[in-house]
Motif scaffolding. Sequence first.
Motif, mmCIF file in Angstrom:
data_model
loop_
_atom_site.group_PDB
_atom_site.id
_atom_site.type_symbol
_atom_site.label_atom_id
_atom_site.label_comp_id
_atom_site.label_asym_id
_atom_site.label_seq_id
_atom_site.Cartn_x
_atom_site.Cartn_y
_atom_site.Cartn_z
ATOM 1 N N ASN A 25 0.815 -1.215 0.000
ATOM 2 C CA ASN A 25 0.000 0.000 0.000
ATOM 3 C C ASN A 25 0.847 1.262 0.000
ATOM 4 N N ALA A 26 2.011 1.207 0.616
ATOM 5 C CA ALA A 26 2.887 2.381 0.639
ATOM 6 C C ALA A 26 3.335 2.769 -0.766
ATOM 7 N N LYS A 27 3.424 1.783 -1.646
ATOM 8 C CA LYS A 27 3.847 2.033 -3.025
ATOM 9 C C LYS A 27 2.672 2.088 -3.991
ATOM 10 N N ASN A 28 1.447 1.948 -3.442
ATOM 11 C CA ASN A 28 0.250 1.961 -4.287
ATOM 12 C C ASN A 28 0.373 0.932 -5.414
ATOM 13 N N THR A 29 0.824 -0.265 -5.031
ATOM 14 C CA THR A 29 1.166 -1.303 -6.005
ATOM 15 C C THR A 29 0.572 -2.641 -5.582
ATOM 16 N N VAL A 30 0.132 -3.397 -6.566
ATOM 17 C CA VAL A 30 -0.313 -4.776 -6.361
ATOM 18 C C VAL A 30 0.580 -5.683 -7.208
ATOM 19 N N TYR A 31 0.931 -6.831 -6.650
ATOM 20 C CA TYR A 31 1.833 -7.765 -7.317
ATOM 21 C C TYR A 31 1.110 -9.071 -7.641
ATOM 22 N N LEU A 32 1.593 -9.725 -8.664
ATOM 23 C CA LEU A 32 1.188 -11.098 -8.961
ATOM 24 C C LEU A 32 2.465 -11.941 -8.975
ATOM 25 N N GLN A 33 2.645 -12.723 -7.930
ATOM 26 C CA GLN A 33 3.789 -13.624 -7.859
ATOM 27 C C GLN A 33 3.424 -14.918 -8.563
ATOM 28 N N MET A 34 4.216 -15.302 -9.538
ATOM 29 C CA MET A 34 3.934 -16.487 -10.346
ATOM 30 C C MET A 34 5.080 -17.474 -10.200
ATOM 31 N N ASN A 35 4.794 -18.640 -9.683
ATOM 32 C CA ASN A 35 5.795 -19.686 -9.495
ATOM 33 C C ASN A 35 5.475 -20.882 -10.370
ATOM 34 N N ALA A 36 6.470 -21.717 -10.578
ATOM 35 C CA ALA A 36 6.296 -22.944 -11.362
ATOM 36 C C ALA A 36 5.579 -22.658 -12.674
ATOM 37 N N LEU A 37 6.080 -21.693 -13.404
ATOM 38 C CA LEU A 37 5.432 -21.267 -14.641
ATOM 39 C C LEU A 37 5.424 -22.379 -15.684
ATOM 40 N N LYS A 38 4.357 -22.404 -16.471
ATOM 41 C CA LYS A 38 4.172 -23.399 -17.521
ATOM 42 C C LYS A 38 4.017 -22.687 -18.866
ATOM 43 N N PRO A 39 4.315 -23.365 -19.960
ATOM 44 C CA PRO A 39 4.126 -22.736 -21.282
ATOM 45 C C PRO A 39 2.699 -22.221 -21.490
ATOM 46 N N GLU A 40 1.716 -22.889 -20.923
ATOM 47 C CA GLU A 40 0.333 -22.447 -21.078
ATOM 48 C C GLU A 40 0.014 -21.180 -20.292
ATOM 49 N N ASP A 41 0.960 -20.696 -19.496
ATOM 50 C CA ASP A 41 0.782 -19.409 -18.818
ATOM 51 C C ASP A 41 1.158 -18.236 -19.726
ATOM 52 N N THR A 42 1.675 -18.532 -20.902
ATOM 53 C CA THR A 42 2.052 -17.484 -21.848
ATOM 54 C C THR A 42 0.840 -16.670 -22.257
ATOM 55 N N ALA A 43 0.929 -15.341 -22.070
ATOM 56 C CA ALA A 43 -0.193 -14.447 -22.374
ATOM 57 C C ALA A 43 0.217 -13.018 -22.065
ATOM 58 N N VAL A 44 -0.634 -12.084 -22.446
ATOM 59 C CA VAL A 44 -0.525 -10.710 -21.968
ATOM 60 C C VAL A 44 -1.330 -10.615 -20.677
ATOM 61 N N TYR A 45 -0.695 -10.137 -19.632
ATOM 62 C CA TYR A 45 -1.330 -10.047 -18.323
ATOM 63 C C TYR A 45 -1.739 -8.605 -18.037
ATOM 64 N N HIS A 46 -3.002 -8.454 -17.653
ATOM 65 C CA HIS A 46 -3.556 -7.145 -17.348
ATOM 66 C C HIS A 46 -3.987 -7.084 -15.884
ATOM 67 N N CYS A 47 -3.765 -5.947 -15.241
ATOM 68 C CA CYS A 47 -4.381 -5.737 -13.940
ATOM 69 C C CYS A 47 -5.587 -4.822 -14.121
ATOM 70 N N ALA A 48 -6.523 -4.935 -13.192
ATOM 71 C CA ALA A 48 -7.751 -4.160 -13.268
ATOM 72 C C ALA A 48 -8.206 -3.791 -11.864
ATOM 73 N N ALA A 49 -8.894 -2.682 -11.730
ATOM 74 C CA ALA A 49 -9.360 -2.215 -10.428
ATOM 75 C C ALA A 49 -10.852 -1.918 -10.478
ATOM 76 N N GLY A 50 -11.534 -2.265 -9.399
ATOM 77 C CA GLY A 50 -12.967 -2.010 -9.316
ATOM 78 C C GLY A 50 -13.407 -1.957 -7.869
ATOM 79 N N GLN A 51 -14.716 -1.752 -7.669
ATOM 80 C CA GLN A 51 -15.250 -1.577 -6.319
ATOM 81 C C GLN A 51 -16.050 -2.767 -5.826
ATOM 82 N N TYR A 52 -16.246 -3.805 -6.654
ATOM 83 C CA TYR A 52 -17.028 -4.956 -6.223
ATOM 84 C C TYR A 52 -16.249 -5.790 -5.214
#
Length: 127
Positions: free
Chosen positions: A77-104
Amino acid sequence: QVQLVESGGRLVQAGDSMRLSCVASGGTLSTYTVGWFRQAPGKEREFVAASTSIDWIGGNTDSADSVKGRFTVSRDNAKNTVYLQMNALKPEDTAVYHCAAGQYLSGLRRREHYDYWGQGTQVTVSS
């Protein structure tokens, strides 16, 4: 108007780890539900993982079955940042990754529950 910028995507080998960052401006990310979605070539954008604001009963998380146990969402929160830690990556994880924000606070997998989207960062996992 909240603006989101993702970074951290790159080419890695199967089994490697990677951390994506989503930095916000124009709003306080700790008060938003933040989700990660990905889109592979020729496929629809799909839900990856999300976390609600910790202001709501300590927060809630959700992740897709395909990444459960491998991917984790965290916040600085101090950096106003959210992370996605990804381990044990697989070829099927290949993609463009987007973050999104909402109020729900529920229905975290639904794209229409997010108001703001980043441009995405490319993740490529080679076999």
